[in-house]
Write a protein that holds these residues in place. Structure first.
Motif, short mmCIF file in Angstrom:
data_model
loop_
_atom_site.label_atom_id
_atom_site.label_comp_id
_atom_site.label_asym_id
_atom_site.label_seq_id
_atom_site.Cartn_x
_atom_site.Cartn_y
_atom_site.Cartn_z
N PHE B 98 0.84 -1.20 0.00
CA PHE B 98 0.00 0.00 0.00
C PHE B 98 0.87 1.26 0.00
CE2 PHE B 98 -2.33 3.43 1.90
CZ PHE B 98 -3.61 3.31 1.39
N VAL B 101 2.61 2.13 -3.31
CA VAL B 101 1.73 2.75 -4.30
C VAL B 101 1.35 4.16 -3.84
CG1 VAL B 101 -0.44 2.54 -5.55
CG2 VAL B 101 0.90 0.49 -5.02
N ALA B 102 1.07 4.28 -2.54
CA ALA B 102 0.66 5.59 -2.00
C ALA B 102 1.78 6.62 -2.15
CB ALA B 102 0.28 5.45 -0.53
N ILE B 115 -5.92 9.25 -1.43
CA ILE B 115 -5.00 8.11 -1.47
C ILE B 115 -5.70 6.87 -0.94
CG2 ILE B 115 -2.89 7.15 -0.45
CD1 ILE B 115 -1.70 9.97 -0.54
N VAL B 119 -5.84 3.95 -3.91
CA VAL B 119 -4.85 2.86 -3.91
C VAL B 119 -5.51 1.46 -3.93
CG1 VAL B 119 -2.93 1.81 -2.62
CG2 VAL B 119 -3.04 4.29 -2.89
N ASP B 132 -2.44 -5.51 0.56
CA ASP B 132 -2.00 -4.15 0.87
C ASP B 132 -0.86 -4.11 1.87
OD1 ASP B 132 -4.60 -4.44 0.05
OD2 ASP B 132 -5.22 -2.50 0.85
N ARG B 151 1.78 1.32 -9.03
CA ARG B 151 2.38 2.60 -8.71
C ARG B 151 2.48 3.49 -9.95
NH1 ARG B 151 8.21 2.12 -6.56
NH2 ARG B 151 8.60 1.77 -8.78
N VAL B 154 -1.22 4.76 -10.79
CA VAL B 154 -2.11 5.26 -9.74
C VAL B 154 -2.46 6.73 -9.95
CG1 VAL B 154 -0.35 5.96 -8.05
CG2 VAL B 154 -2.56 5.12 -7.28
#
Lengths: 304, 233
Positions: B98, B101-102, B115, B119, B132, B151, B154
């Motif tokens: 998680f 990607v965030a 976010i 995500v 995640d 990522r 996103v």
């Protein structure tokens, strides 16, 4: 959100490079302590100069009640004697040596005394009638002090003629040399600090190249990428500057304020309040040096 | 979406150009394979699109804009419109799936609420639902590459560049990744994938752009790739 993110990045950067950060803190601490010490010496010189030092060379002190000099045997100076002394000052024989002169009454003297000894406990116990009135003379040629001395010290109502510079200049010379030495050491230490900050930022940028690489790819702005590094250096330098300020404050408060002042009660000393000026100046200096040094380093070692 | 106009890239004056007078156009919503052996110029192509390098001659247009004319302070904006995936995944090893990607959203200043919403959605798209909180080292290679793809997309870029995304993966896992890329392409993202994996290219039947020693030798819709010429092996 972005602020929290940047703060988190700074925190992790500081933790990862802890030993380097500690050395930056210590080096800035030492270097800024020397800078501050030089500043304090200069402020001490100003304090000792008092009101008259930069304006006149010679002081003609007149008799007061408590005068013990032989010339004051007849008691405090009378109005006629004072007029006579002033007339001598403006007479053609003397006038050629005198650039300007000023009269300081007992009230004026008390005012100036209170300014100069503001940090000393004796200020409350002194009254105007204990302080002599005086003529303060600025000479055309400061070397001609002896002439003035000869003419005035024999006049009735004059207690003593003093060349203040003669006394203080030697002390000031020593203090000026001390502050030059302090500045010299400070400059070398500051160069060390700048190089160390640069190395630290380089290491930090290297150890986080993965993150910065990804930040670049996803389009993070230059500020977001660089700011954590710059602030890392700035924070370390500011901590060093704060340590330096606290140290100098302790010196001013305990050594000068408590010990020196009691050993030399007739000397005017700076108070620990001077750190209210020097402290922020040191913090600012530390922050600016670290900021510039980190930015320059990043330009070379962190591609954005 | 991407247009190369007679582009030449020379890294070193004494050797042959990495790209030699390349002209081509990839339209919005296209899926194109960039094929060729190592050193044929595939990575250089990708670097030029990202403005990591500057073309020696000719012009590169991305979304209608000549990248040579984009001032350096606007380059981050260009890159926000392009997602990139690499052979070596390039995940942050100390962050969860998680968080990885965030991260791409945090650094461009997206709010926490956005976010938290986006995500999981993207992780679902790449087939990583419920993973995640795993760390990258707990995932298989294919799963790590899915995180990298998540990522890359996103922030909803118009273009996804994939530089040998299946280079470190076995054939079965590779096909899974291709399905993910295809799904992203179906959603309207232009996908350019550099590869030398002929099996994948032949399976997908998409546009094939073949480079050899920096020269464009073939540009074929629904093409195949017969692999590298014998003498190059």
């Amino acid at each position: 959100m972005r602020l929290a993110f940047i703060l988190g990045e700074i925190g992790s950067g500081l933790r990862r490079n802890l030993s380097m950060v500690v050395s930056v803190v210590l080096v800035t601490f030492i270097s800024l302590t020397f800078v501050g010490a030089a500043g304090m010496l200069q402020m001490q010189i100003n304090q000792m100069k008092g009101y008259w030092y930069d304006k006149v060379q010679v002081a003609v002190f007149l008799c007061v009640d408590t005068s013990t000099a032989a010339s004051c045997a007849s008691g405090p100076v009378t109005d006629e004697q004072r007029a006579e002394i002033e007339a001598t000052l403006t007479s053609p024989a003397v006038e050629q040596y005198v650039d300007t002169y000023l009269y300081e009454s007992q009230e004026d003297a008390l005012g100036h005394f209170r300014d100069q000894f503001a940090n000393s406990p004796i200020v409350d116990s002194v009254t105007a009638d204990q302080l002599p009135e005086s003529f303060r003379i600025s000479l055309v040629d400061p070397q001609k002090y002896e002439v003035i001395n000869e003419i005035f010290s024999s006049l009735p109502g004059v207690e003593v003629v003093v060349d203040q510079r003669e006394i203080l200049e030697k002390v000031f010379n020593v203090m000026n040399i001390a502050s030059l030495v302090a500045v010299g050491i400070a400059v070398i230490m500051i160069v060390c600090a700048i190089l160390l900050i640069a190395t630290t930022i380089r290491l930090s940028a290297f150890s986080r190249r993965r993150e910065t690489g990804i930040m670049r790819l996803v389009g993070a702005s230059k500020a977001v990428i660089q700011l954590p590094f710059v602030l890392e250096g700035v924070i370390a330098a500011v901590v060093g500057a704060l340590l330096a300020s606290v140290t100098l404050w302790a010196v001013a408060h305990f050594f000068i304020g408590d010990w020196l002042a009691s050993q030399y009660p007739d000397t005017a000393f700076i108070s620990s309040n001077t750190m209210l000026v020097i402290g922020p100046a040191l913090v600012l200096l530390g922050a600016v040096l670290a900021g510039i040094s980190s930015l320059l380093t990043l330009r070379r070692y962190l591609k954005v | 979406m991407i247009r190369f106009d007679n582009v030449t890239k020379i890294y070193d004056q004494n050797s042959r150009p990495a790209l030699d007078r390349i002209s081509l156009e990839i339209d919005r919503g296209d899926f194109a394979f960039l094929v060729g052996s190592s050193g044929s110029g595939k990575s250089t192509f990708i670097r030029l699109v990202l403005k990591e390098d500057r073309a020696t001659r000719g012009a590169v247009y991305v979304a209608g804009q000549n990248v040579a004319n984009i001032p350096s302070w606007r380059v981050p904006k260009l890159r926000r419109g392009i997602g990139v995936v690499f052979q070596d995944f390039r995940l942050l090893p100390n962050k969860t799936v998680f968080a990885n990607v965030a991260f791409a959203m945090q650094v461009i200043g997206r709010s926490r609420a956005v976010i938290r919403e986006t995500v999981p959605e993207v992780l679902k798209t790449v087939g990583l639902e419920g993973k995640d909180h795993r760390m990258p080292h707990e995932l298989s290679g294919g799963e790590q590459q899915r995180v990298a793809i998540a990522r890359a997309v996103v922030n909803k870029p118009g273009i996804l560049l994939a530089d040998e995304p299946t280079g470190n993966l076995d054939p079965t896992t590779s096909m899974g990744i291709m399905k993910v890329l295809d799904r992203i392409n179906q959603n309207g993202t232009t996908v350019v994938m550099a590869t030398h994996d002929d099996v994948i290219v032949n399976e997908m039947r998409k546009r094939v752009i073949e480079l050899r020693d920096g020269v464009l030798v073939r540009d074929q819709a629904e093409g195949i790739y017969l692999g590298e010429p014998e003498e190059a092996k």
